[in-house]
Scaffold this active site. Structure first.
Site, short mmCIF file in Angstrom:
data_model
loop_
_atom_site.label_atom_id
_atom_site.label_comp_id
_atom_site.label_asym_id
_atom_site.label_seq_id
_atom_site.Cartn_x
_atom_site.Cartn_y
_atom_site.Cartn_z
CG ASP A 16 20.09 -35.38 -10.30
OD1 ASP A 16 19.32 -34.66 -9.60
OD2 ASP A 16 20.61 -34.97 -11.35
CB VAL A 39 -0.96 0.00 1.21
CG1 VAL A 39 -1.75 1.31 1.23
CG2 VAL A 39 -1.91 -1.19 1.13
#
Length: 435
Positions: free
Chosen positions: A390, A193
């Protein structure tokens, strides 16, 4: 000195919940603080912020600081999250900064009995790093004034200006210098804001811009400096779907935490980053992902943007306005491209355990297969795909488990909730995997 690891015990913060510190319309001005500090389980935030800045009227802030000290002294021992009051501050106002300093002195005064349960302070409206260092120095003075261990009070800042956004890029090199105590930094919180006001931004409807770059930059800076990134408030508290959508987008760039304005938003934000209880399949229906309906062995599409029919040895798949004439193998490949699987916590644990067993047996990589049957307009098609796992894949996909473990270790008040959601066996396995 540069930073490559988290500086605080918490690895993740899901929820940043603010509460006004003094309400003149109530007989007991501290009533909202007393209600919030009683929150438990999924309704209780990871970080609670008694807000003595924007959420509290200027003429009530002195009383607000007193209320924080009183309420935390009485109930802070039982509160399950961390407590970080927000005080007033402004990069352009020495008077405001001094007022914030006075409030910190009040809240942290051991004679008031609260400081043992105060984890730090939230500093709004910061400017360049010299301004951040002023706040850091004030907190250092507070610690010395009250005989506290230097660095025991954390500091979180709210990024509400272009200047503050740019300065985040300097944190990595500034933290750890002998001339500051910036190691106390904990959260980088977006304040969209005031950021919008500072940027002089205009939208046709008056709504806030999305500010994707700000959220990405905050997440990147937090990662580089060993901190935690938190998104700003989502003002439409009734728009639960929009809140979830915002959190999903944030999590994709590593910003796990978000500001919560209500206990209901706290519940949503506490649960959103955690893996789902049950895995589910998604399909891309012309640019929008929707969930397939689980019918046991078949995942059925029930929308109207996709259609599929058999035409002899071929299939006609329509996606939006595009028509594809495909062989069976081509159709399988196309559906693999259009679908994705969202794994449950159990699925993630299974995959990690399988990879750990393979690694223990001397294998560096294994293929994980995911298969299902997709049904569109009653036409069923079996699909499957392989993903190579992996060590790098394992480490990347460990993040949801690390988050779960961090929540479990730091929020014992949520143990029953987690067991109810996932089952005790899955929770126990999730706490063991990866260690």
């Amino acid at each position: 000195m540069s930073v490559d690891k988290r500086l605080h015990d918490r690895k993740f913060v899901r929820t940043f919940f603010t509460t006004p510190t003094a309400d003149s319309e109530k007989d007991d001005t501290a009533a909202m603080l007393k209600k919030s500090i009683q929150l438990r389980g999924m309704e209780a935030p990871d970080v609670w912020v008694p807000d003595n800045e924007d959420a509290t009227a200027p003429n009530m802030r002195d009383e607000g600081a007193e209320n924080i000290a009183e309420v935390v002294a009485e109930h802070g021992d039982e509160f399950p999250g961390e407590i970080h009051p927000r005080v007033v501050w402004h990069r352009d106002s020495p008077e405001t900064r001094y007022k914030g300093f006075q409030h910190m002195l009040e809240i942290a005064d051991p004679e008031n009995g609260a400081v043992e349960n105060i984890d730090g302070f939230v500093i709004p409206e910061v400017g360049d790093l010299d301004d951040w260092k002023k706040a850091d120095e004030f907190i250092t003075i507070v610690e010395n004034e009250h005989g506290l261990e230097e660095g025991s009070l954390a500091m979180s800042v709210i990024i509400e200006s272009g200047t503050a956004e740019l300065e985040m890029g300097r944190l990595r090199d500034e933290i750890g210098k002998p001339s500051n105590n910036l190691e106390r930094l904990f959260l980088l919180v977006d304040g969209e804001v005031d950021y919008t006001k500072d940027m002089r931004a205009i939208t046709p409807t008056g709504e806030l811009p999305e500010w994707h770059e700000l959220r990405h930059n905050t997440s990147r800076a937090a990662s580089a400096a060993g901190l935690i990134a938190v998104d700003g408030p989502f003002d439409d508290i009734r728009d639960v779907a929009g809140y979830r959508e915002r959190m999903t987008a944030n999590q994709a760039v590593g910003q796990i935490g978000i500001w919560s304005l209500t206990p209901g938003q706290v519940v949503e934000a506490n649960k959103a980053p955690l893996p789902p209880k049950e895995g589910y399949w998604l399909i891309d229906e012309d640019g929008e992902e929707v969930e397939l309906e689980d019918e046991g062995d078949v995942q059925a599409y029930t929308g109207d943007k996709l259609s599929l029919e058999e035409d002899g040895d071929e299939y006609v798949l329509t996606v939006g306005s595009d028509e594809h004439v495909l062989s069976h193998e081509e159709l399988q490949e196309k559906l693999v491209d259009l679908t994705a699987y969202v794994p449950s916590l159990d699925d993630i644990v299974d995959s990690m355990e399988e990879f750990e067993a393979a690694k223990e047996a001397g294998q560096g990589a294994i293929a994980m297969t995911r298969a299902t049957t997709v049904s569109i307009d009653g036409v069923e098609v079996e699909i499957s795909s392989d993903r190579m796992w992996d060590e790098a894949t394992y480490q990347a996909l460990q993040t949801p488990i690390t988050l779960f473990q961090d929540v479990y270790e730091n929020r014992p008040d949520q143990h029953d909730d987690l067991a109810d959601i996932y089952g005790e066996d899955v929770v126990e396995r999730a706490m063991e995997v990866g260690n």
